[in-house]
Enzyme design. Structure first.
Site, mmCIF file in Angstrom:
data_model
loop_
_atom_site.group_PDB
_atom_site.id
_atom_site.type_symbol
_atom_site.label_atom_id
_atom_site.label_comp_id
_atom_site.label_asym_id
_atom_site.label_seq_id
_atom_site.Cartn_x
_atom_site.Cartn_y
_atom_site.Cartn_z
ATOM 1 N N THR A 1 0.392 2.496 8.975
ATOM 2 C CA THR A 1 0.064 2.868 10.354
ATOM 3 C C THR A 1 0.722 4.186 10.734
ATOM 4 O O THR A 1 0.190 4.938 11.548
ATOM 5 C CB THR A 1 0.513 1.730 11.298
ATOM 6 O OG1 THR A 1 -0.296 0.594 11.017
ATOM 7 C CG2 THR A 1 0.363 2.096 12.755
ATOM 8 N N SER B 1 -0.846 -1.015 3.802
ATOM 9 C CA SER B 1 0.080 -1.674 2.861
ATOM 10 C C SER B 1 -0.279 -3.131 2.591
ATOM 11 O O SER B 1 0.261 -3.732 1.677
ATOM 12 C CB SER B 1 1.529 -1.527 3.303
ATOM 13 O OG SER B 1 1.861 -2.435 4.316
ATOM 14 N N THR C 1 3.958 -1.216 7.625
ATOM 15 C CA THR C 1 4.958 -2.242 7.975
ATOM 16 C C THR C 1 4.691 -3.573 7.268
ATOM 17 O O THR C 1 5.606 -4.367 7.081
ATOM 18 C CB THR C 1 4.985 -2.509 9.496
ATOM 19 O OG1 THR C 1 3.697 -2.970 9.918
ATOM 20 C CG2 THR C 1 5.390 -1.280 10.278
ATOM 21 N N ASP C 2 3.421 -3.815 6.890
ATOM 22 C CA ASP C 2 3.059 -5.181 6.481
ATOM 23 C C ASP C 2 3.732 -5.637 5.193
ATOM 24 O O ASP C 2 4.087 -6.814 5.069
ATOM 25 C CB ASP C 2 1.536 -5.313 6.358
ATOM 26 C CG ASP C 2 0.869 -5.385 7.727
ATOM 27 O OD1 ASP C 2 1.585 -5.670 8.716
ATOM 28 O OD2 ASP C 2 -0.343 -5.151 7.821
#
Ligand code: SIN
Length: 316
Positions: free
Chosen positions: A21, A68, A101-102
């Site tokens: 992101t 990700s 972030t994932d």
């Protein structure tokens, strides 16, 4: 500032882009919600933060540009090789990595397991895309570089800098789907915080048992799957997986996200015992969070899977 180039010169930092992101852009239509992750180049992200040049001389490299959730082990191999390459150069002070972030915690922990240099490796990410009015990426990237140039960051291992906090790779996990302060280090807490251009360190991370491991070549990763214990878990999934002899790569391990303190439904447990008899390695985590004590101390299920993958790849 920690500076292998000598006093007076700005430290040389390599920023490796992988997407996320932080490199995402909103759809062109302002009436539509949503955005696409992993669009902008790492060069474009850096151009948006002119004040970075005050802190460091930066070289950028695009290793990948993906959401990700779609992270692949081949990208991990490539990323770890690039980190090792750059940190072996005497004039390079640190690597910073932009990421989604994932699966940030998985990539960070993988790098922690294979990282040999004492120089800082700092991952960062963002909850809002680069085109948002209140994008958090530029601040997080600036903070990551601020941490990377600190002498105190030497020997810290792989860290994640998000929302002003510095987290150890082993401890950090994403805990919110929407808050800017989306990451936690659980009961251990963050290592410290970014304070202007300096780093306020509260503690140093625990050493990683058995590491560093060799970086698995892209074609040498085994298969390790995660299964969940839940009401009615009868082990059918385990029996299906172990029975699939045509799987490529072959199944070598199972991580169980158990209930509470790592308990497992008795029917699932029977299936796991059978899997072990077939030569599949089994390790237990908890779906509640990191378990305390034992070899798996502090690892949630996804990190325990990463550790098993790297251990199995190193034991071939
Ligand atoms: C991703 O993980 O690449 C998308 C989500 C995010 O970065 O917050």
């Amino acid at each position: 500032m920690h500076n292998p180039s000598g006093p007076g010169a700005r430290p040389r930092i390599v920023v490796l882009g992988t997407g996320g992101t932080i490199a995402g852009t909103a759809t062109g239509d302002p009436t539509l919600p949503g955005y696409t992750a992993g669009v902008l180049s790492v060069d474009a992200l850096l151009e948006g933060i002119p004040s970075l040049s005050r802190l460091a001389q930066i070289h950028a490299e695009q290793v990948a540009n993906l959401d990700s959730k779609d992270m692949e082990v081949a990208v991990w191999t490539r990323l770890a090789e690039r980190v090792a390459h750059w940190l072996a150069q005497p004039e390079i002070a640190a690597c910073v990595i932009t990421h989604g972030t994932d699966t940030l915690e998985e990539t960070a922990y993988f790098l922690q397991l294979v990282q040999r240099s004492h120089k800082p490796v700092v991952l960062t990410a963002a909850m809002r895309p680069a085109t948002a009015l209140d994008a958090d990426g530029p601040q997080n990237l600036l903070d990551a570089v601020r941490v990377a140039v600190q002498p105190q960051a030497l020997g810290l291992g792989v860290v994640c800098v998000l929302h002003g906090r510095v987290h150890a790779a082993r401890d950090v996990t994403k805990a919110s789907t929407h808050r800017m302060d989306a990451f936690t280090s659980g009961e251990r807490g963050p290592l410290g915080e970014v304070d202007g251009d300096s780093l306020r360190l509260w503690r140093r991370p625990d050493t990683e048992p058995g590491a560093p491991f060799a970086i698995p070549p892209a074609d040498a990763w085994p298969r390790v799957e995660i299964v969940l214990s839940h009401a009615g878990a009868d082990g059918a999934l385990v029996r299906c997986l172990v029975g699939q002899s045509a799987l490529q790569p072959a199944l070598r391990g199972l991580v169980v996200a158990g209930t509470g303190g790592g308990t497992v439904h008795q029917r699932l447990r029977e299936a796991l015992q059978w899997a072990e008899e077939q030569g599949v390695r089994v390790a237990i985590a908890s779906r509640v969070g990191p378990l305390r004590g034992g070899a798996e101390d502090g690892l949630n299920a996804v990190k325990l899977r990463v550790r098993m993958l790297v251990e199995l790849a190193n034991s071939r």
